[in-house]
Design a protein around this motif. Structure first.
Motif, mmCIF file in Angstrom:
data_model
loop_
_atom_site.group_PDB
_atom_site.id
_atom_site.type_symbol
_atom_site.label_atom_id
_atom_site.label_comp_id
_atom_site.label_asym_id
_atom_site.label_seq_id
_atom_site.Cartn_x
_atom_site.Cartn_y
_atom_site.Cartn_z
ATOM 1 N N ASP A 6 4.126 12.361 5.094
ATOM 2 C CA ASP A 6 3.277 13.670 4.821
ATOM 3 C C ASP A 6 4.667 14.137 3.977
ATOM 4 O OD1 ASP A 6 1.285 13.450 6.111
ATOM 5 O OD2 ASP A 6 1.017 14.672 8.015
ATOM 6 N N GLU A 7 6.034 14.068 4.463
ATOM 7 C CA GLU A 7 6.721 14.400 3.497
ATOM 8 C C GLU A 7 7.267 13.592 2.555
ATOM 9 O OE1 GLU A 7 12.075 15.540 3.900
ATOM 10 O OE2 GLU A 7 11.078 15.994 5.723
ATOM 11 N N VAL A 8 7.278 12.270 2.772
ATOM 12 C CA VAL A 8 7.728 11.602 1.490
ATOM 13 C C VAL A 8 6.047 11.652 0.835
ATOM 14 C CG1 VAL A 8 9.811 10.865 2.224
ATOM 15 C CG2 VAL A 8 7.423 9.096 2.739
ATOM 16 N N GLU A 9 4.953 11.544 0.960
ATOM 17 C CA GLU A 9 4.793 11.445 1.090
ATOM 18 C C GLU A 9 3.328 9.816 0.478
ATOM 19 O OE1 GLU A 9 4.122 12.964 -3.363
ATOM 20 O OE2 GLU A 9 3.752 15.365 -2.374
ATOM 21 N N LEU A 10 3.349 9.497 1.796
ATOM 22 C CA LEU A 10 3.351 8.179 1.815
ATOM 23 C C LEU A 10 1.024 8.292 1.773
ATOM 24 C CD1 LEU A 10 4.426 6.228 4.995
ATOM 25 C CD2 LEU A 10 4.790 5.601 2.278
ATOM 26 N N PRO A 11 0.942 7.433 1.892
ATOM 27 C CA PRO A 11 -1.008 7.534 1.604
ATOM 28 C C PRO A 11 -1.201 8.375 2.614
ATOM 29 C CG PRO A 11 -0.547 4.891 0.653
ATOM 30 C CD PRO A 11 1.091 5.776 1.451
ATOM 31 N N ASP A 12 -2.351 8.693 1.949
ATOM 32 C CA ASP A 12 -3.025 9.796 3.330
ATOM 33 C C ASP A 12 -4.464 9.521 3.523
ATOM 34 O OD1 ASP A 12 -4.100 10.948 0.867
ATOM 35 O OD2 ASP A 12 -3.624 12.536 1.689
ATOM 36 N N HIS A 34 0.482 -1.169 0.207
ATOM 37 C CA HIS A 34 -0.261 -0.211 -0.074
ATOM 38 C C HIS A 34 0.623 1.558 -0.521
ATOM 39 C CE1 HIS A 34 -4.270 2.198 0.313
ATOM 40 N NE2 HIS A 34 -3.107 2.754 1.843
ATOM 41 N N VAL A 35 2.023 1.404 0.585
ATOM 42 C CA VAL A 35 2.616 2.353 1.227
ATOM 43 C C VAL A 35 4.227 2.778 -0.578
ATOM 44 C CG1 VAL A 35 2.516 2.969 3.642
ATOM 45 C CG2 VAL A 35 4.745 1.146 1.580
ATOM 46 N N GLY A 36 3.891 1.359 -0.946
ATOM 47 C CA GLY A 36 4.670 1.445 -1.819
ATOM 48 C C GLY A 36 6.026 0.915 -2.629
ATOM 49 N N GLY A 37 6.086 -0.252 -1.177
ATOM 50 C CA GLY A 37 7.310 -1.208 -0.513
ATOM 51 C C GLY A 37 8.254 -0.212 -0.756
ATOM 52 N N PHE A 65 -5.516 3.702 6.161
ATOM 53 C CA PHE A 65 -3.854 3.573 6.244
ATOM 54 C C PHE A 65 -3.688 4.253 7.629
ATOM 55 C CE2 PHE A 65 0.705 4.814 5.818
ATOM 56 C CZ PHE A 65 0.905 4.316 5.684
ATOM 57 N N ARG A 66 -3.665 5.833 7.184
ATOM 58 C CA ARG A 66 -3.303 7.175 8.633
ATOM 59 C C ARG A 66 -3.775 6.034 9.777
ATOM 60 N NH1 ARG A 66 0.098 10.466 6.125
ATOM 61 N NH2 ARG A 66 0.745 11.176 7.266
ATOM 62 N N ARG A 83 12.540 6.235 1.617
ATOM 63 C CA ARG A 83 12.461 7.402 2.353
ATOM 64 C C ARG A 83 11.776 8.054 3.517
ATOM 65 N NH1 ARG A 83 10.326 6.587 -2.443
ATOM 66 N NH2 ARG A 83 8.135 7.037 -2.342
ATOM 67 N N LEU A 84 11.017 7.185 4.171
ATOM 68 C CA LEU A 84 10.119 7.383 5.567
ATOM 69 C C LEU A 84 11.556 7.461 6.111
ATOM 70 C CD1 LEU A 84 8.093 8.218 7.484
ATOM 71 C CD2 LEU A 84 7.646 5.399 7.275
ATOM 72 N N ALA A 85 12.428 6.420 6.258
ATOM 73 C CA ALA A 85 13.591 6.513 7.359
ATOM 74 C C ALA A 85 14.649 7.568 7.204
ATOM 75 C CB ALA A 85 13.956 5.178 7.299
ATOM 76 N N GLU A 86 14.945 8.332 5.560
ATOM 77 C CA GLU A 86 15.668 9.238 5.384
ATOM 78 C C GLU A 86 15.086 10.557 6.217
ATOM 79 O OE1 GLU A 86 17.722 7.243 1.566
ATOM 80 O OE2 GLU A 86 16.489 8.507 1.051
ATOM 81 N N ALA A 87 13.780 10.577 5.810
ATOM 82 C CA ALA A 87 13.361 11.645 6.620
ATOM 83 C C ALA A 87 13.408 11.969 7.926
ATOM 84 C CB ALA A 87 11.692 12.000 5.755
ATOM 85 N N PHE A 88 12.384 11.068 8.423
ATOM 86 C CA PHE A 88 12.861 10.963 10.060
ATOM 87 C C PHE A 88 13.602 11.096 10.734
ATOM 88 C CE2 PHE A 88 13.314 8.940 13.744
ATOM 89 C CZ PHE A 88 12.762 8.827 14.550
ATOM 90 N N HIS A 89 15.247 10.377 10.098
ATOM 91 C CA HIS A 89 16.077 10.344 10.507
ATOM 92 C C HIS A 89 16.949 11.965 10.481
ATOM 93 C CE1 HIS A 89 19.913 9.325 12.386
ATOM 94 N NE2 HIS A 89 20.278 9.816 11.435
ATOM 95 N N ARG A 90 16.907 12.745 9.618
ATOM 96 C CA ARG A 90 17.157 13.971 9.203
ATOM 97 C C ARG A 90 16.700 14.773 10.300
ATOM 98 N NH1 ARG A 90 16.308 12.980 4.269
ATOM 99 N NH2 ARG A 90 14.433 13.832 4.082
#
Length: 152
Positions: free
Chosen positions: A104-110, A15-18, A114-115, A24-31
């Motif tokens: 939100d930043e990496v545009e996971l499904p909203d 659902h999130v795109g694999g 899911f959310r 990308r989520l992990a990178e954005a969160f870590h930053r």
């Protein structure tokens, strides 16, 4: 067959795109976490390893494979990495806030389905790591189960 509906169950991973989306989520969160005054101290020393491990964790709990458990150590690794951090309730909540903002930043499904489930599972995982951060050395040596899967 008339009147029959075939329901296909899509995993949260699909659902999130694999894996790419979860990386990308992990990178954005870590930053965001490294820069955050409230929780940054817990992430500054981890570098790229944290992104790799968080990606593998997310891939596994979202329903794809078992590399985090097989190659990194699974829940026992989670306990070890959070040992002695003494995460406060405020820091736990900040983790959830930053992870949702990263989604939100990496545009996971909203979509609401899911959310809602994503936030519930994040809160559950954050509570588990908070407890692990407060465990005694004796408790840390005790096996405490597996990661599980985040499902609908």
């Amino acid at each position: 067959m008339a009147g029959t509906t075939l329901e296909v169950t899509v995993t949260m991973y699909d659902h999130v795109g694999g894996e790419d989306a979860l990386r990308r989520l992990a990178e954005a969160f870590h930053r965001a976490a490294v820069a955050d005054p409230q929780i940054g101290r817990m992430f500054r020393y981890t570098g790229d390893a944290h992104v790799r491990h968080l990606t593998a964790y997310l891939v596994e709990v979202f329903g794809h494979g078992s590399a985090f458990t097989d190659e990194i150590g699974g829940f026992e690794h989670v306990k070890k990495m959070h040992a002695d951090l003494r995460i406060t309730d405020e820091q736990r909540e900040r983790f959830v806030e930053l992870m949702l903002a990263a989604a939100d930043e990496v545009e996971l499904p909203d979509d609401e389905r899911f959310r809602t489930r994503f936030e519930e599972q994040l809160r559950r995982a954050a509570a588990i790591t908070t407890r692990a951060s407060r465990m005694s050395q004796e408790d840390l040596g005790t096996r405490h189960g597996t990661l599980g899967r985040w499902t609908w």
